[in-house]
Enzyme design. Sequence first.
Site: not given
Ligand code: NDP
Length: 247
Positions: A153, A166
């Site tokens: 990120s 984070y």
């Molecule tokens: P979301 O919150 O939409 O999705 C995250 C996913 O991770 C969900 O499917 C969630 O499951 C899963 N997850 C969270 N905790 C756990 C756990 N304990 N065990 C298993 N699965 C878990 O986030 P994004 O799609 O936005 O993010 C994806 C990646 O991109 C992340 O690493 C984030 O840090 C990174 N990122 C995103 C940005 C953005 O602007 N969106 C910018 C920079 C980085 P559940 O659906 O059950 O909650």
Amino acid sequence: MFHYQAPNQLLKNKVILVTGAGDGIGKTAAITYAKYGATVILLGRSIKKLEAVYDHIEKQKYPQAAIVPLNLDGAAEHDYIELANTIENEFGHLDGILHNASLLGERTTLASYDPTLFEQVMRVNVTSQLLLNQALLLLMQKAESASIVFTTSGVGRNAKANWGAYAISKFATEAMMQILSSELASQSPTIRANAINPGATRTNMRANAYPEEDPTTLATPDDIMPLYLYLMGKDSLTINGQSLDAQ
Ligand code: NDP
């Protein structure tokens, strides 16, 4: 936006594990990898969401996916070993891991950060990646070539006030990628490790981090897929140890 036009069957016969595959960027990446020919292993904590992705892949007649329900908060070493055994029995090898699942945690100062939540964020965002890699490296060595993709990120490169655990977890992810990629280069050169910074993307996490923002102004997960495809496919075979921007 990172520019790459993937050939139609870029990931044909590849087996790729995607963490956090039930929602947001992970969901779109899993569907996209399947669209380009991969058998995707959908890992996440919410079975309903994983089943919806599985059904979508089936409906599109992409290669049949597999579901691995696993909560990365609290998963123990034996869970990862069991996962490795299952993948070994079903597929014999593994061509890629997309470490995508993450927790945002609190947006607050370090002075007031809840230590229990701090540890939870570090477990989900950092430790689980170590344990997954450790359990799956042998299976990746059995592939002709394999790709490990971490998700970083902007605050994993320049941390800012109130980004707490984070941002720290993303700095740690960058370090893990750098260490792993240099170790792989000397010990397992058929495996490469890189990181993607998605940039601001329209997902639930982004909406939670920036509640005042108009989501329609943001890139969608589909928009950022070129880099996700590039790093998983054969056109990035020589790329190792890089942290790249999807936008
Ligand atoms: P979301 O919150 O939409 O999705 C995250 C996913 O991770 C969900 O499917 C969630 O499951 C899963 N997850 C969270 N905790 C756990 C756990 N304990 N065990 C298993 N699965 C878990 O986030 P994004 O799609 O936005 O993010 C994806 C990646 O991109 C992340 O690493 C984030 O840090 C990174 N990122 C995103 C940005 C953005 O602007 N969106 C910018 C920079 C980085 P559940 O659906 O059950 O909650």
